[in-house]
Design a protein around this motif. Structure first.
Motif, mmCIF file in Angstrom:
data_model
loop_
_atom_site.group_PDB
_atom_site.id
_atom_site.type_symbol
_atom_site.label_atom_id
_atom_site.label_comp_id
_atom_site.label_asym_id
_atom_site.label_seq_id
_atom_site.Cartn_x
_atom_site.Cartn_y
_atom_site.Cartn_z
ATOM 1 N N ASP A 1 -6.927 -36.455 6.459
ATOM 2 C CA ASP A 1 -6.430 -37.232 5.332
ATOM 3 C C ASP A 1 -5.134 -36.604 4.847
ATOM 4 N N GLU A 2 -4.290 -37.375 4.162
ATOM 5 C CA GLU A 2 -3.020 -36.838 3.690
ATOM 6 C C GLU A 2 -3.172 -35.899 2.495
ATOM 7 N N THR A 3 -4.363 -35.806 1.927
ATOM 8 C CA THR A 3 -4.585 -34.936 0.774
ATOM 9 C C THR A 3 -5.273 -33.632 1.147
ATOM 10 N N GLU A 4 -5.333 -33.311 2.456
ATOM 11 C CA GLU A 4 -6.064 -32.114 2.856
ATOM 12 C C GLU A 4 -5.442 -31.445 4.073
ATOM 13 N N PHE A 5 -5.747 -30.175 4.213
ATOM 14 C CA PHE A 5 -5.480 -29.431 5.430
ATOM 15 C C PHE A 5 -6.788 -29.389 6.211
ATOM 16 N N VAL A 6 -6.709 -29.427 7.528
ATOM 17 C CA VAL A 6 -7.884 -29.252 8.368
ATOM 18 C C VAL A 6 -7.585 -28.112 9.331
ATOM 19 N N VAL B 1 -8.966 -26.033 12.452
ATOM 20 C CA VAL B 1 -9.910 -26.036 13.560
ATOM 21 C C VAL B 1 -10.125 -24.579 13.956
ATOM 22 N N THR B 2 -11.388 -24.140 13.940
ATOM 23 C CA THR B 2 -11.689 -22.752 14.266
ATOM 24 C C THR B 2 -12.453 -22.682 15.579
ATOM 25 N N ASP B 3 -12.103 -21.679 16.352
ATOM 26 C CA ASP B 3 -12.748 -21.430 17.631
ATOM 27 C C ASP B 3 -13.495 -20.109 17.517
ATOM 28 N N PHE B 4 -14.799 -20.181 17.274
ATOM 29 C CA PHE B 4 -15.655 -19.009 17.056
ATOM 30 C C PHE B 4 -15.155 -18.164 15.886
ATOM 31 N N GLY B 5 -14.736 -18.818 14.792
ATOM 32 C CA GLY B 5 -14.321 -18.134 13.580
ATOM 33 C C GLY B 5 -12.839 -17.848 13.484
ATOM 34 N N VAL C 1 -4.028 -25.983 12.960
ATOM 35 C CA VAL C 1 -3.969 -26.429 11.567
ATOM 36 C C VAL C 1 -3.327 -27.809 11.560
ATOM 37 N N TYR C 2 -4.025 -28.791 10.996
ATOM 38 C CA TYR C 2 -3.507 -30.146 10.882
ATOM 39 C C TYR C 2 -3.273 -30.472 9.420
ATOM 40 N N GLY C 3 -2.231 -31.264 9.157
ATOM 41 C CA GLY C 3 -1.882 -31.640 7.788
ATOM 42 C C GLY C 3 -0.841 -30.735 7.195
ATOM 43 N N ASP C 4 -0.360 -29.768 7.967
ATOM 44 C CA ASP C 4 0.634 -28.818 7.482
ATOM 45 C C ASP C 4 2.031 -29.431 7.457
ATOM 46 N N ALA C 5 2.338 -30.289 8.406
ATOM 47 C CA ALA C 5 3.646 -30.922 8.507
ATOM 48 C C ALA C 5 3.504 -32.420 8.245
ATOM 49 N N TRP D 1 -17.348 -27.541 20.657
ATOM 50 C CA TRP D 1 -17.916 -26.324 20.063
ATOM 51 C C TRP D 1 -17.035 -25.755 18.951
ATOM 52 N N GLN D 2 -15.875 -26.322 18.731
ATOM 53 C CA GLN D 2 -15.001 -25.850 17.664
ATOM 54 C C GLN D 2 -15.440 -26.437 16.329
ATOM 55 N N GLY D 3 -15.279 -25.652 15.282
ATOM 56 C CA GLY D 3 -15.630 -26.101 13.942
ATOM 57 C C GLY D 3 -14.389 -26.483 13.157
ATOM 58 N N THR D 4 -14.580 -27.199 12.067
ATOM 59 C CA THR D 4 -13.470 -27.595 11.207
ATOM 60 C C THR D 4 -13.745 -27.177 9.775
ATOM 61 N N THR D 5 -12.691 -26.809 9.081
ATOM 62 C CA THR D 5 -12.753 -26.476 7.664
ATOM 63 C C THR D 5 -11.700 -27.300 6.948
ATOM 64 N N ARG D 6 -12.110 -27.994 5.905
ATOM 65 C CA ARG D 6 -11.183 -28.841 5.148
ATOM 66 C C ARG D 6 -10.830 -28.150 3.838
ATOM 67 N N ILE D 7 -9.519 -28.124 3.542
ATOM 68 C CA ILE D 7 -9.011 -27.493 2.323
ATOM 69 C C ILE D 7 -8.154 -28.524 1.592
ATOM 70 N N ASP D 8 -8.428 -28.709 0.311
ATOM 71 C CA ASP D 8 -7.687 -29.671 -0.498
ATOM 72 C C ASP D 8 -6.278 -29.150 -0.734
#
Length: 107
Positions: free
Chosen positions: A26-31, A33-37, A42-46, A58-65
């Motif tokens: 989403d345009e209101t967040e950074f995502v 993608v982590t590979d085993f921590g 990083v998406y949404g940075d640009a 097997w990769q995880g995602t973390t969303r940051i507002d």
């Protein structure tokens, strides 16, 4: 009959892998993608990085507002040395600028 169940199992695993690999940004967040921590992408940075992206299953995602956040603390009354009431009001506003550094700081 066994081939039919085996085919259904393979199709179900494929659907789960595709669903787990799709990442909507989403345009209101950074995502992140982590590979085993460890951060892998990083998406949404640009600008223009919103939308559908792919990662490995097997990769995880973390969303940051990424919006401006405001904390408005409740007002307090304090008494000064000369016995007068003094009302204190405070607020804090912040925004995450570097999502990778933020993730490393809170982890």
């Amino acid at each position: 009959m066994k081939r039919f169940f085996f085919l259904i199992l393979i199709v179900a695993l494929g659907v789960v892998a595709v669903a787990r690999s799709a990442v909507m940004v989403d345009e209101t967040e950074f995502v992140i993608v982590t590979d085993f921590g460890r951060p892998a992408a990083v998406y949404g940075d640009a600008p223009g990085e919103t939308g559908l992206h792919w990662c490995l299953p097997w990769q995880g995602t973390t969303r940051i507002d990424r919006r401006l956040r405001v904390y408005d603390a409740p007002t307090r009354e304090e008494i000064t040395q000369d016995k007068r009431n003094f009302e204190v009001a405070a607020y804090v506003a912040w925004r995450v600028a570097d999502p990778t550094r933020f993730l490393q700081g809170v982890a």
